[in-house]
Design a protein around this motif. Structure first.
Motif, PDB file in Angstrom:
ATOM      1  N   MET A 100      43.428  32.812  35.158  1.00  0.00           N
ATOM      2  CA  MET A 100      44.093  33.611  36.192  1.00  0.00           C
ATOM      3  C   MET A 100      44.192  35.065  35.736  1.00  0.00           C
ATOM      4  O   MET A 100      44.488  35.340  34.579  1.00  0.00           O
ATOM      5  N   PRO A 101      43.956  36.024  36.639  1.00  0.00           N
ATOM      6  CA  PRO A 101      44.108  37.429  36.266  1.00  0.00           C
ATOM      7  C   PRO A 101      45.583  37.784  36.098  1.00  0.00           C
ATOM      8  O   PRO A 101      46.439  37.361  36.882  1.00  0.00           O
ATOM      9  N   VAL A 102      45.861  38.547  35.069  1.00  0.00           N
ATOM     10  CA  VAL A 102      47.222  38.968  34.745  1.00  0.00           C
ATOM     11  C   VAL A 102      47.263  40.496  34.720  1.00  0.00           C
ATOM     12  O   VAL A 102      46.371  41.141  34.157  1.00  0.00           O
ATOM     13  N   LEU A 103      48.290  41.066  35.302  1.00  0.00           N
ATOM     14  CA  LEU A 103      48.431  42.513  35.365  1.00  0.00           C
ATOM     15  C   LEU A 103      49.190  43.018  34.141  1.00  0.00           C
ATOM     16  O   LEU A 103      50.299  42.552  33.851  1.00  0.00           O
ATOM     17  N   ILE A 104      48.605  43.955  33.424  1.00  0.00           N
ATOM     18  CA  ILE A 104      49.248  44.582  32.283  1.00  0.00           C
ATOM     19  C   ILE A 104      49.709  45.984  32.703  1.00  0.00           C
ATOM     20  O   ILE A 104      48.908  46.782  33.195  1.00  0.00           O
ATOM     21  N   VAL A 105      50.999  46.260  32.517  1.00  0.00           N
ATOM     22  CA  VAL A 105      51.552  47.553  32.913  1.00  0.00           C
ATOM     23  C   VAL A 105      52.217  48.183  31.693  1.00  0.00           C
ATOM     24  O   VAL A 105      53.168  47.628  31.137  1.00  0.00           O
ATOM     25  N   GLY A 106      51.707  49.336  31.268  1.00  0.00           N
ATOM     26  CA  GLY A 106      52.195  50.004  30.073  1.00  0.00           C
ATOM     27  C   GLY A 106      53.429  50.848  30.314  1.00  0.00           C
ATOM     28  O   GLY A 106      53.921  50.992  31.444  1.00  0.00           O
ATOM     29  N   GLN A 107      53.925  51.445  29.239  1.00  0.00           N
ATOM     30  CA  GLN A 107      55.196  52.158  29.251  1.00  0.00           C
ATOM     31  C   GLN A 107      55.234  53.291  30.264  1.00  0.00           C
ATOM     32  O   GLN A 107      56.170  53.392  31.062  1.00  0.00           O
ATOM     33  N   GLN A 108      54.252  54.159  30.262  1.00  0.00           N
ATOM     34  CA  GLN A 108      54.282  55.304  31.159  1.00  0.00           C
ATOM     35  C   GLN A 108      54.197  54.880  32.617  1.00  0.00           C
ATOM     36  O   GLN A 108      54.866  55.450  33.488  1.00  0.00           O
ATOM     37  N   GLU A 109      53.377  53.854  32.894  1.00  0.00           N
ATOM     38  CA  GLU A 109      53.258  53.389  34.275  1.00  0.00           C
ATOM     39  C   GLU A 109      54.533  52.694  34.729  1.00  0.00           C
ATOM     40  O   GLU A 109      54.952  52.857  35.884  1.00  0.00           O
TER      41      GLU A 109
ATOM     42  N   THR B 100      46.366  47.333  34.536  1.00  0.00           N
ATOM     43  CA  THR B 100      45.063  46.798  34.137  1.00  0.00           C
ATOM     44  C   THR B 100      45.078  45.276  34.274  1.00  0.00           C
ATOM     45  O   THR B 100      45.991  44.614  33.781  1.00  0.00           O
ATOM     46  N   TRP B 101      44.080  44.746  34.938  1.00  0.00           N
ATOM     47  CA  TRP B 101      43.983  43.297  35.111  1.00  0.00           C
ATOM     48  C   TRP B 101      43.134  42.704  33.986  1.00  0.00           C
ATOM     49  O   TRP B 101      42.074  43.224  33.654  1.00  0.00           O
ATOM     50  N   VAL B 102      43.627  41.593  33.411  1.00  0.00           N
ATOM     51  CA  VAL B 102      42.888  40.864  32.384  1.00  0.00           C
ATOM     52  C   VAL B 102      42.877  39.383  32.734  1.00  0.00           C
ATOM     53  O   VAL B 102      43.788  38.895  33.413  1.00  0.00           O
ATOM     54  N   GLU B 103      41.870  38.687  32.277  1.00  0.00           N
ATOM     55  CA  GLU B 103      41.769  37.249  32.520  1.00  0.00           C
ATOM     56  C   GLU B 103      42.308  36.511  31.312  1.00  0.00           C
ATOM     57  O   GLU B 103      41.770  36.620  30.202  1.00  0.00           O
ATOM     58  N   LEU B 104      43.415  35.751  31.514  1.00  0.00           N
ATOM     59  CA  LEU B 104      44.023  35.014  30.393  1.00  0.00           C
ATOM     60  C   LEU B 104      43.908  33.498  30.534  1.00  0.00           C
ATOM     61  O   LEU B 104      44.273  32.774  29.642  1.00  0.00           O
ATOM     62  N   GLY B 105      43.408  33.027  31.660  1.00  0.00           N
ATOM     63  CA  GLY B 105      43.352  31.586  31.883  1.00  0.00           C
ATOM     64  C   GLY B 105      44.514  31.118  32.715  1.00  0.00           C
ATOM     65  O   GLY B 105      45.218  31.900  33.325  1.00  0.00           O
ATOM     66  N   GLY B 106      44.717  29.812  32.738  1.00  0.00           N
ATOM     67  CA  GLY B 106      45.784  29.233  33.560  1.00  0.00           C
ATOM     68  C   GLY B 106      45.273  28.178  34.509  1.00  0.00           C
ATOM     69  O   GLY B 106      46.014  27.349  34.997  1.00  0.00           O
ATOM     70  N   ARG B 107      43.932  28.205  34.775  1.00  0.00           N
ATOM     71  CA  ARG B 107      43.317  27.172  35.614  1.00  0.00           C
ATOM     72  C   ARG B 107      42.464  26.275  34.724  1.00  0.00           C
ATOM     73  O   ARG B 107      41.822  26.736  33.782  1.00  0.00           O
ATOM     74  N   ARG B 108      42.442  24.978  35.061  1.00  0.00           N
ATOM     75  CA  ARG B 108      41.557  24.070  34.340  1.00  0.00           C
ATOM     76  C   ARG B 108      40.099  24.328  34.749  1.00  0.00           C
ATOM     77  O   ARG B 108      39.816  24.637  35.897  1.00  0.00           O
ATOM     78  N   ASP B 109      39.237  24.221  33.807  1.00  0.00           N
ATOM     79  CA  ASP B 109      37.815  24.416  34.078  1.00  0.00           C
ATOM     80  C   ASP B 109      37.329  23.320  35.008  1.00  0.00           C
ATOM     81  O   ASP B 109      37.383  22.128  34.680  1.00  0.00           O
ATOM     82  N   ALA B 110      36.845  23.733  36.212  1.00  0.00           N
ATOM     83  CA  ALA B 110      36.396  22.754  37.198  1.00  0.00           C
ATOM     84  C   ALA B 110      35.197  21.951  36.731  1.00  0.00           C
ATOM     85  O   ALA B 110      34.912  20.856  37.232  1.00  0.00           O
ATOM     86  N   SER B 111      34.410  22.477  35.791  1.00  0.00           N
ATOM     87  CA  SER B 111      33.219  21.775  35.328  1.00  0.00           C
ATOM     88  C   SER B 111      33.587  20.638  34.385  1.00  0.00           C
ATOM     89  O   SER B 111      32.792  19.774  34.119  1.00  0.00           O
TER      90      SER B 111
END
Length: 332
Positions: free
Chosen positions: A1-10, A321-332
């Motif tokens: 799942m994409p996760v939003l990272i928001v830094g100090q200044q933002e 910034t969006w990053v992919e950290l997982g959270g869903r099971r691999d459908a394969s």
């Protein structure tokens, strides 16, 4: 799942004081109505008076998150913030992590915003003479919150480090276009003030009750441990005491607990939670000559509510910034 990272200044840009104050009022009222799950924070002491804390909370039907933070009082006056860490925001449908945000900026703004809510509710309508005891990050955000709560006609600051107080006064004058006086002592700053904010890292009293003018309002913010306080017993005893949460105050508020241990007050001295005043369940100030005191410890629901506001604004503006950290099971 994409996760939003928001830094100090933002985070600082996306969490304006007025909007944060509105969000804090809503969150505190929800606590008063029983619409939050709020365990006591878990605090692990570290050498040298530092600490590592974890603060989880669920707020209403959507808010879910926690703050993991270090508190290093020795960082005052250095390039490092005294409070550092992250706020994690989760969604409620599947428990997926939504966002990771800088905790230092959220803590600085939401803490002052809660004091702003308390001041708006408890200070006299004509209050406008502000004393700040402390000249760090919280002093800066508290000045902004007090400006939002009341029109200020005078501002005084005191710090154990006169040079830091002078720099603070210059910086705030430049930022806000107002005069900030540097006081030679805490007493000189407080006498005749009708709004007082204690925002120090002191573990012993910096504010004495004998200095407080009738009708004044105090926001006690800096001490958040049962063995630390910024106010002496007389200051607590003279005031009508409001807290962010009773359970937290009875376990963590050294300003109250040490006064109680000295026999100055009892548990009934805690009149209400500030959220009860927001919700209309308690009238707050009873008269123009009363001294009111808001003891702030900081609640995880405040971090969650602030993070929800930052998340919504960041998505609307395409910030972070969006990053992919997982959270869903691999459908394969």
């Amino acid at each position: 799942m994409p996760v939003l990272i928001v830094g100090q200044q933002e985070v600082s840009r996306l969490l304006p004081m007025a909007a944060c104050m509105d969000a804090m009022a809503q969150a505190l009222a929800a606590v008063a109505r029983g619409e939050a799950v709020l365990p006591l924070r878990q605090v692990m002491p570290l050498p040298g008076g530092a600490a590592f804390a974890v603060m989880p909370a669920a707020l209403g039907a959507t808010g879910l998150g926690l703050k993991a933070i270090t508190v290093f009082p020795g960082n005052h006056g250095t390039e490092f913030d005294s409070h550092q860490g992250a706020v994690l925001l989760f969604e409620r449908a599947h428990g997926s992590l939504q966002a990771v945000m800088d905790a230092g900026a959220i803590t600085a703004i939401r803490t002052a915003a809660v004091s702003g809510v308390a001041t708006r509710l408890l200070a006299r309508p004509d209050a406008g003479d502000l004393a700040l005891l402390g000249s760090g990050v919280q002093a800066a955000t508290h000045l902004e919150a007090m400006m939002a709560a009341r029109p200020l006609r005078r501002v005084r600051v005191w710090s154990r480090d006169p040079a830091r107080a002078a720099r603070f006064a210059e910086d705030m004058a430049r930022r806000h276009g107002l005069r900030v006086e540097v006081s030679s002592s805490a007493r000189a700053a407080v006498e005749q003030a009708d709004i007082v904010c204690t925002v120090t890292s002191s573990r012993v009293p910096v504010l004495e009750g004998a200095w407080l003018a009738p009708g004044s309002h105090v926001n006690a913010v800096g001490a958040s441990r049962p063995d630390a306080r910024e106010l002496d017993a007389q200051a607590v005893a003279r005031a009508r005491l409001f807290v962010d949460r009773r359970e937290s105050a009875l376990h963590e508020a050294g300003d109250f607990l040490l006064a109680r241990a000295e026999g100055a007050v009892g548990d009934a001295h805690v009149l209400a939670e500030i959220g009860e005043v927001v919700a209309g369940a308690h009238p707050g100030r009873g008269g123009p000559q009363e001294i009111t005191l808001f003891k702030s410890l900081g609640l995880a629901v405040e971090d969650v509510a602030a993070a929800e506001l930052v998340y919504a604004r960041a998505r609307a503006e395409g910030a972070g910034t969006w990053v992919e950290l997982g959270g869903r099971r691999d459908a394969s």
